[in-house]
Design a protein around this motif. Structure first.
Motif, PDB file in Angstrom:
ATOM      1  N   SER A 173       0.835  -1.197   0.000  1.00  0.00           N
ATOM      2  CA  SER A 173       0.000   0.000   0.000  1.00  0.00           C
ATOM      3  C   SER A 173       0.868   1.244   0.000  1.00  0.00           C
ATOM      4  CB  SER A 173      -0.910   0.006   1.234  1.00  0.00           C
ATOM      5  OG  SER A 173      -1.624   1.238   1.333  1.00  0.00           O
ATOM      6  N   LYS A 174       1.901   1.219   0.796  1.00  0.00           N
ATOM      7  CA  LYS A 174       2.846   2.345   0.872  1.00  0.00           C
ATOM      8  C   LYS A 174       3.533   2.545  -0.480  1.00  0.00           C
ATOM      9  CE  LYS A 174       6.744   3.974   3.696  1.00  0.00           C
ATOM     10  NZ  LYS A 174       7.660   3.600   4.811  1.00  0.00           N
ATOM     11  N   LYS A 194       1.207   4.118  -3.165  1.00  0.00           N
ATOM     12  CA  LYS A 194       0.946   5.538  -2.916  1.00  0.00           C
ATOM     13  C   LYS A 194       2.144   6.396  -3.297  1.00  0.00           C
ATOM     14  CE  LYS A 194      -2.393   4.667   0.784  1.00  0.00           C
ATOM     15  NZ  LYS A 194      -2.618   4.646   2.243  1.00  0.00           N
TER      16      LYS A 194
END
Length: 327
Positions: free
Chosen positions: A66-67, A70
């Motif tokens: 997820s990091k 992004k």
């Protein structure tokens, strides 16, 4: 990096992609900063498909991805899995209520509104006989929680049964120099149904890197120490189910036929990619060096027919009798 279509998903994905098990845990010590560097290197090398699961580090791997998504502007596809959070891990647990809970948790971990690909995570064999499980997945797809779904299997027979469901877009299976059965019995059938093939454990838990010996030691939290005989999960996930000492002997034979310009890991990955039924291979990578070595495989020369024949002979001599009938 070369790209292939992931079956009926239509996703155009990197043929060498990234497996997120090791950055989650049970492969010895892992550092999130190093993991992020490895993931960023994968992106820089053209990787756009990342495979993970909700149980890899209890969501740790999903949160790292997820990091990554992004931070990066490129579009990436993230596949995750559900089912292994069940305790006990039984067929009846694969129902719409539980799957919805698992999916919602993964959506939160990944920070997205919809999963690109949701895979059943090596469920009990009986699950593949239960139409209602796949009807639940169809329903979750129509709700918009998942774009596509597939299965991650232990056995070829499970994969063949999964092919009977029209909604199954992908099959993930162990396929490597120590596991030839999927190519013999599954791949052509999957191609005919336009089902993508994701090949995991491509390096047989590191055995096929050629860097291990009888003196190699593993940390207590490394499945290569605690799951040799299937104590925690299917033993086929550890060294592809091959006896460690026997595997080392087979690797020495493989070293004798390895093309000079390839590392052993690249040799093993290129062998997998020689099969056009394979959509991608998903080696793990805890360091930038490992990732770079893996991804560079895509642009290396194909293996010649004689080398492919010799790999098969080594498999038949050392490995086949102990694994072929089991998975």
């Amino acid at each position: 990096m070369k790209y292939r279509t992931l079956g009926k998903t239509g996703y155009n994905i990197s043929e060498v992609s990234f497996g997120g098990w090791a950055i989650g845990g049970t492969w010895g010590p892992v550092d999130d900063n190093e993991s992020m560097k490895a993931l960023e290197t994968a992106i820089d090398q053209g990787v756009n498909f990342f495979d993970t699961a909700d149980v890899y580090g209890d969501g740790r791997s999903e949160r790292l991805l997820s990091k990554l998504s992004k931070q990066k502007k490129q579009d990436v596809f993230i596949a995750t899995k559900a089912g292994r959070r069940l305790n006990p891990h039984v067929s009846s647990g694969y129902n719409k209520e539980n799957l919805t809970k698992f999916i919602d948790r993964s959506l939160m971990n990944l920070g997205v509104d919809q999963l690109d690909l949701l895979q059943l995570h090596c469920p009990p064999t009986e699950v593949y006989q239960r139409d209602e499980v796949f009807e639940a997945l169809d329903s979750l797809k129509s709700q918009g929680k998942i774009r596509q779904y597939g299965v991650s299997v232990e056995k070829v027979d499970e994969a063949l049964q999964a092919l009977t469901y029209d909604g199954v877009s992908t099959i993930q299976i162990i396929y490597n120099m120590f596991r030839h059965k999927p190519a013999d019995e599954l791949f052509e059938k999957a191609k005919k149904r336009n089902v993508g093939i994701i090949t995991r454990v491509p390096l047989a838990s590191g055995l096929l890197t050629g860097k291990m010996s009888m003196d190699t030691t593993f940390d207590d939290d490394d499945h290569r120490k605690f799951n040799r005989n299937g104590e925690a999960f299917d033993k086929g996930e550890t060294f592809s189910g091959v006896n460690y000492e026997l595997g080392l002997k087979a690797v020495e034979a493989l070293k004798e036929i390895k093309p000079e310009q390839l590392s052993m890991a690249q040799f093993a990955l290129k062998w997998i990619l020689m099969n056009d039924a394979v959509s991608c291979v998903i080696p793990g990578g805890k360091t930038t060096r490992q990732v770079t070595d893996n991804t560079n495989t895509s642009n290396l020369p194909k293996l010649d027919r004689n080398t492919m024949k010799q790999v098969r002979e080594i498999y038949n001599t050392y490995i086949k009798n102990s694994v072929h009938h089991l998975w």
